[in-house]
Design a protein around this motif. Structure first.
Motif, mmCIF file in Angstrom:
data_model
loop_
_atom_site.group_PDB
_atom_site.id
_atom_site.type_symbol
_atom_site.label_atom_id
_atom_site.label_comp_id
_atom_site.label_asym_id
_atom_site.label_seq_id
_atom_site.Cartn_x
_atom_site.Cartn_y
_atom_site.Cartn_z
ATOM 1 N N PHE A 102 0.802 -1.210 0.000
ATOM 2 C CA PHE A 102 0.000 0.000 0.000
ATOM 3 C C PHE A 102 0.841 1.269 0.000
ATOM 4 O O PHE A 102 2.044 1.245 0.298
ATOM 5 N N GLU A 103 0.184 2.370 -0.333
ATOM 6 C CA GLU A 103 0.818 3.680 -0.325
ATOM 7 C C GLU A 103 1.342 3.993 1.083
ATOM 8 O O GLU A 103 0.699 3.679 2.073
ATOM 9 N N LYS A 104 2.494 4.628 1.149
ATOM 10 C CA LYS A 104 3.132 4.879 2.441
ATOM 11 C C LYS A 104 2.797 6.259 3.011
ATOM 12 O O LYS A 104 3.217 6.572 4.126
ATOM 13 N N ASP A 105 2.078 7.074 2.237
ATOM 14 C CA ASP A 105 1.834 8.447 2.669
ATOM 15 C C ASP A 105 0.421 8.664 3.209
ATOM 16 O O ASP A 105 -0.050 9.801 3.291
ATOM 17 N N ALA A 106 -0.254 7.592 3.599
ATOM 18 C CA ALA A 106 -1.649 7.713 4.034
ATOM 19 C C ALA A 106 -1.758 8.455 5.358
ATOM 20 O O ALA A 106 -0.950 8.266 6.280
ATOM 21 N N ASP A 107 -2.773 9.295 5.448
ATOM 22 C CA ASP A 107 -3.111 9.961 6.702
ATOM 23 C C ASP A 107 -4.117 9.150 7.507
ATOM 24 O O ASP A 107 -4.158 9.241 8.737
ATOM 25 N N ILE A 108 -4.931 8.375 6.793
ATOM 26 C CA ILE A 108 -5.989 7.577 7.415
ATOM 27 C C ILE A 108 -6.025 6.216 6.723
ATOM 28 O O ILE A 108 -5.910 6.143 5.494
ATOM 29 N N ILE A 109 -6.195 5.152 7.491
ATOM 30 C CA ILE A 109 -6.347 3.803 6.931
ATOM 31 C C ILE A 109 -7.621 3.203 7.502
ATOM 32 O O ILE A 109 -7.790 3.120 8.727
#
Length: 218
Positions: free
Chosen positions: A73-80
């Motif tokens: 997954f993308e590493k720059d997520a603010d919310i998961i």
């Protein structure tokens, strides 16, 4: 929480993928993006389970369990946001296990594996857990594809999700309690979930509003 400009990963199954929607822009994830200005990454794959399965599935893509996918997954997520469990109930063969399990081979263990990974690799991101929606035949179901009889009622899976999320102090959007969708009521089924499992456009609209309202409280 202000959602505009936030980057949100949605990890899920066919409901996150948008099965039942008339178009991709009618999925609940896309509606969240449209209504808030957030950037959304949709990682929904139909048929997938949270836990690793004992036997290969009728459809190979179903075996892309949540724990095996999260590393890409993308590493720059603010919310998961994690929204799964209905397929572990519906056509999964992994044992429930116990709270002490820490491998992806049981339902308890897979939740611990997944949540620990999120803690360690996304320490600053807000994690949110969503429980499954109600569905028809949620007490017992026989899957034609692989003749799997559920190990326990759907409610048991929901309760385990709540229990493990509490251990990690992850907030739970309890869709089993608050979605407003109960397809065992015929009128509700017709309006929001015609096949008894997947929402339609109206159902996804409801889900998007629940998600947005919950995220804004965090």
């Amino acid at each position: 929480m202000e959602l505009k400009g936030k980057k949100i990963i949605f990890l899920g199954d066919s409901i996150t993928e948008g099965v039942g929607a008339s178009a991709t822009d009618k999925r609940y994830t896309d509606l969240v993006a449209q209504k808030t200005g957030a950037t959304v990454y949709n990682h929904g794959i139909s048929g997938t389970r949270i836990a690793k399965q004992k036997k290969p599935s009728y459809e190979p893509s179903w075996d892309k369990d949540f724990c095996s996918r999260v590393k890409d997954f993308e590493k720059d997520a603010d919310i998961i946001v994690v929204f799964g469990g209905t397929n572990d109930y519906g056509h999964g063969d992994a044992d429930l296990g116990t709270f002490s399990d820490r491998t992806p081979d049981t339902f308890y263990g897979a939740l611990h594996t997944l949540y620990t990974y999120l803690c360690e690799n996304y320490p600053k991101a807000q994690k949110v857990i969503m429980t499954p929606l109600h569905r028809v035949n949620e007490e017992s179901l026989l899957c034609d594809h692989n003749s799997v009889v559920p190990i326990a009622p759907l409610k048991t899976y929901v309760e385990i999700i709540r229990e493990v999320a509490e251990y990690y102090s992850y907030p739970v959007l309890d869709m089993f309690k608050v979605s407003g969708i109960q397809p065992n009521i015929q009128k509700v089924k017709e309006l929001f979930m015609p096949d008894g499992v997947h929402p339609n456009d109206a159902g996804y609209e409801l889900i998007s509003e629940k998600v947005i309202g919950f995220l804004k409280t965090l």
